[in-house]
Design a protein around this motif. Structure first.
Motif, PDB file in Angstrom:
ATOM      1  N   LYS A  84       0.830  -1.203   0.000  1.00 23.64           N
ATOM      2  CA  LYS A  84       0.000   0.000   0.000  1.00 23.64           C
ATOM      3  C   LYS A  84       0.868   1.258   0.000  1.00 23.64           C
ATOM      4  O   LYS A  84       0.538   2.247  -0.649  1.00 23.64           O
ATOM      5  CB  LYS A  84      -0.926   0.004   1.217  1.00 23.64           C
ATOM      6  N   TRP A  85       1.978   1.205   0.745  1.00 22.35           N
ATOM      7  CA  TRP A  85       2.852   2.367   0.829  1.00 22.35           C
ATOM      8  C   TRP A  85       3.518   2.652  -0.517  1.00 22.35           C
ATOM      9  O   TRP A  85       3.567   3.799  -0.951  1.00 22.35           O
ATOM     10  CB  TRP A  85       3.898   2.173   1.921  1.00 22.35           C
ATOM     11  N   THR A  86       4.026   1.616  -1.183  1.00 21.00           N
ATOM     12  CA  THR A  86       4.710   1.846  -2.458  1.00 21.00           C
ATOM     13  C   THR A  86       3.753   2.344  -3.534  1.00 21.00           C
ATOM     14  O   THR A  86       4.181   3.007  -4.476  1.00 21.00           O
ATOM     15  CB  THR A  86       5.421   0.577  -2.954  1.00 21.00           C
ATOM     16  N   GLU A  87       2.461   2.054  -3.408  1.00 22.93           N
ATOM     17  CA  GLU A  87       1.473   2.523  -4.371  1.00 22.93           C
ATOM     18  C   GLU A  87       1.010   3.949  -4.085  1.00 22.93           C
ATOM     19  O   GLU A  87       0.389   4.573  -4.942  1.00 22.93           O
ATOM     20  CB  GLU A  87       0.261   1.591  -4.376  1.00 22.93           C
ATOM     21  N   SER A  88       1.325   4.480  -2.912  1.00 26.09           N
ATOM     22  CA  SER A  88       0.852   5.816  -2.559  1.00 26.09           C
ATOM     23  C   SER A  88       1.659   6.892  -3.283  1.00 26.09           C
ATOM     24  O   SER A  88       2.824   6.699  -3.643  1.00 26.09           O
ATOM     25  CB  SER A  88       0.951   6.035  -1.046  1.00 26.09           C
ATOM     26  N   LYS A  93       6.653  10.150  -4.681  1.00 29.35           N
ATOM     27  CA  LYS A  93       7.367  11.424  -4.660  1.00 29.35           C
ATOM     28  C   LYS A  93       8.718  11.284  -3.969  1.00 29.35           C
ATOM     29  O   LYS A  93       9.727  11.841  -4.421  1.00 29.35           O
ATOM     30  CB  LYS A  93       6.542  12.488  -3.933  1.00 29.35           C
ATOM     31  N   LEU A  94       8.754  10.542  -2.858  1.00 29.68           N
ATOM     32  CA  LEU A  94      10.025  10.323  -2.162  1.00 29.68           C
ATOM     33  C   LEU A  94      11.009   9.555  -3.038  1.00 29.68           C
ATOM     34  O   LEU A  94      12.203   9.872  -3.071  1.00 29.68           O
ATOM     35  CB  LEU A  94       9.797   9.558  -0.855  1.00 29.68           C
ATOM     36  N   ALA A  95      10.509   8.552  -3.761  1.00 33.65           N
ATOM     37  CA  ALA A  95      11.379   7.770  -4.648  1.00 33.65           C
ATOM     38  C   ALA A  95      11.898   8.633  -5.787  1.00 33.65           C
ATOM     39  O   ALA A  95      13.074   8.530  -6.164  1.00 33.65           O
ATOM     40  CB  ALA A  95      10.613   6.571  -5.199  1.00 33.65           C
ATOM     41  N   GLN A  96      11.047   9.480  -6.324  1.00 39.56           N
ATOM     42  CA  GLN A  96      11.468  10.361  -7.414  1.00 39.56           C
ATOM     43  C   GLN A  96      12.514  11.362  -6.921  1.00 39.56           C
ATOM     44  O   GLN A  96      13.511  11.621  -7.594  1.00 39.56           O
ATOM     45  CB  GLN A  96      10.260  11.110  -7.975  1.00 39.56           C
ATOM     46  N   ASN A 102      20.337  11.245  -6.763  1.00 38.57           N
ATOM     47  CA  ASN A 102      21.409  10.294  -7.050  1.00 38.57           C
ATOM     48  C   ASN A 102      21.871  10.323  -8.503  1.00 38.57           C
ATOM     49  O   ASN A 102      22.638   9.465  -8.912  1.00 38.57           O
ATOM     50  CB  ASN A 102      20.970   8.876  -6.685  1.00 38.57           C
ATOM     51  N   THR A 103      21.394  11.282  -9.293  1.00 32.80           N
ATOM     52  CA  THR A 103      21.827  11.344 -10.687  1.00 32.80           C
ATOM     53  C   THR A 103      23.217  11.937 -10.789  1.00 32.80           C
ATOM     54  O   THR A 103      23.636  12.746  -9.959  1.00 32.80           O
ATOM     55  CB  THR A 103      20.865  12.195 -11.539  1.00 32.80           C
ATOM     56  N   THR A 104      23.908  11.528 -11.834  1.00 35.64           N
ATOM     57  CA  THR A 104      25.246  12.057 -12.086  1.00 35.64           C
ATOM     58  C   THR A 104      25.133  13.320 -12.933  1.00 35.64           C
ATOM     59  O   THR A 104      24.072  13.663 -13.444  1.00 35.64           O
ATOM     60  CB  THR A 104      26.108  11.034 -12.834  1.00 35.64           C
ATOM     61  N   ASP A 105      26.259  13.993 -13.105  1.00 36.25           N
ATOM     62  CA  ASP A 105      26.284  15.209 -13.904  1.00 36.25           C
ATOM     63  C   ASP A 105      25.892  14.912 -15.351  1.00 36.25           C
ATOM     64  O   ASP A 105      25.143  15.665 -15.979  1.00 36.25           O
ATOM     65  CB  ASP A 105      27.677  15.818 -13.840  1.00 36.25           C
ATOM     66  N   PHE A 106      26.375  13.801 -15.879  1.00 41.21           N
ATOM     67  CA  PHE A 106      26.060  13.438 -17.258  1.00 41.21           C
ATOM     68  C   PHE A 106      24.571  13.117 -17.430  1.00 41.21           C
ATOM     69  O   PHE A 106      23.959  13.488 -18.430  1.00 41.21           O
ATOM     70  CB  PHE A 106      26.906  12.249 -17.713  1.00 41.21           C
ATOM     71  N   GLN A 107      23.975  12.452 -16.435  1.00 42.11           N
ATOM     72  CA  GLN A 107      22.547  12.145 -16.507  1.00 42.11           C
ATOM     73  C   GLN A 107      21.715  13.427 -16.477  1.00 42.11           C
ATOM     74  O   GLN A 107      20.716  13.537 -17.192  1.00 42.11           O
ATOM     75  CB  GLN A 107      22.142  11.220 -15.362  1.00 42.11           C
ATOM     76  N   ARG A 108      22.102  14.405 -15.669  1.00 38.39           N
ATOM     77  CA  ARG A 108      21.395  15.689 -15.642  1.00 38.39           C
ATOM     78  C   ARG A 108      21.536  16.397 -16.987  1.00 38.39           C
ATOM     79  O   ARG A 108      20.602  17.025 -17.479  1.00 38.39           O
ATOM     80  CB  ARG A 108      21.926  16.563 -14.514  1.00 38.39           C
ATOM     81  N   PHE A 109      22.719  16.281 -17.620  1.00 35.10           N
ATOM     82  CA  PHE A 109      22.938  16.865 -18.939  1.00 35.10           C
ATOM     83  C   PHE A 109      22.018  16.213 -19.969  1.00 35.10           C
ATOM     84  O   PHE A 109      21.408  16.907 -20.800  1.00 35.10           O
ATOM     85  CB  PHE A 109      24.412  16.683 -19.348  1.00 35.10           C
ATOM     86  N   GLN A 110      21.887  14.881 -19.912  1.00 37.56           N
ATOM     87  CA  GLN A 110      21.004  14.183 -20.838  1.00 37.56           C
ATOM     88  C   GLN A 110      19.546  14.615 -20.656  1.00 37.56           C
ATOM     89  O   GLN A 110      18.814  14.774 -21.647  1.00 37.56           O
ATOM     90  CB  GLN A 110      21.115  12.673 -20.640  1.00 37.56           C
ATOM     91  N   VAL A 111      19.129  14.813 -19.423  1.00 38.96           N
ATOM     92  CA  VAL A 111      17.765  15.276 -19.158  1.00 38.96           C
ATOM     93  C   VAL A 111      17.551  16.648 -19.771  1.00 38.96           C
ATOM     94  O   VAL A 111      16.514  16.918 -20.383  1.00 38.96           O
ATOM     95  CB  VAL A 111      17.489  15.297 -17.634  1.00 38.96           C
TER      96      VAL A 111
END
Length: 133
Positions: A84-88, A93-96, A102-111
């Motif tokens: 139930k918690w993981t579906e809330s 939002k916490l997972a996102q 935890n993203t790297t600099d390169f991942q932020r650049f790709q975004v």
């Protein structure tokens, strides 16, 4: 509609501060006006201040105050609290937020590049629609 998240036996809470940060616990007993006895999976039974707890809408049914850890664990699994918690939306939002942190600099650049491409496509389509209208 009135307020429905009250501190009560069986209320599932999220610890919002300290070494147990972002851990789910269940209120086993209310000690006084400031503290509660909590227990949960991966969390030793201990007293926690209400200031460190965020009350959720989830509740574990089927045990009385000061129930043993074994009973709490059994009822936790019976009520499928983790599922139930993981579906809330709160957990999503916490997972996102954690994934973004935890993203790297390169991942932020790709975004950033993907956002630019998406906005260019949207703007082209919008210009076509305005021109035809």
């Amino acid at each position: 509609m009135g307020y429905s998240r009250f501190v009560e036996i069986g209320r599932v809470c999220l610890v919002n501060y300290g070494p147990l940060n972002n851990s789910l616990v269940v209120v086993v007993d209310v000690v006084d006006g400031r503290r509660a006895l909590v227990d949960g999976p991966g969390v030793k039974r201990q007293m926690v201040s209400f200031k460190r707890l965020s009350l959720t809408n989830l509740k574990v049914e089927g045990f009385v105050h000061s129930a043993t850890a074994k009973i709490v664990k059994k009822q936790w699994e019976a009520c499928e609290i983790e599922k139930k918690w993981t579906e809330s939306t709160w957990a999503k939002k916490l997972a996102q937020r954690e994934a973004r942190a935890n993203t790297t600099d390169f991942q932020r650049f790709q975004v950033m590049i993907n956002r630019k491409k998406r906005s260019q496509i949207i703007n082209k389509e919008l210009a076509k629609m305005k021109k035809s209208a």
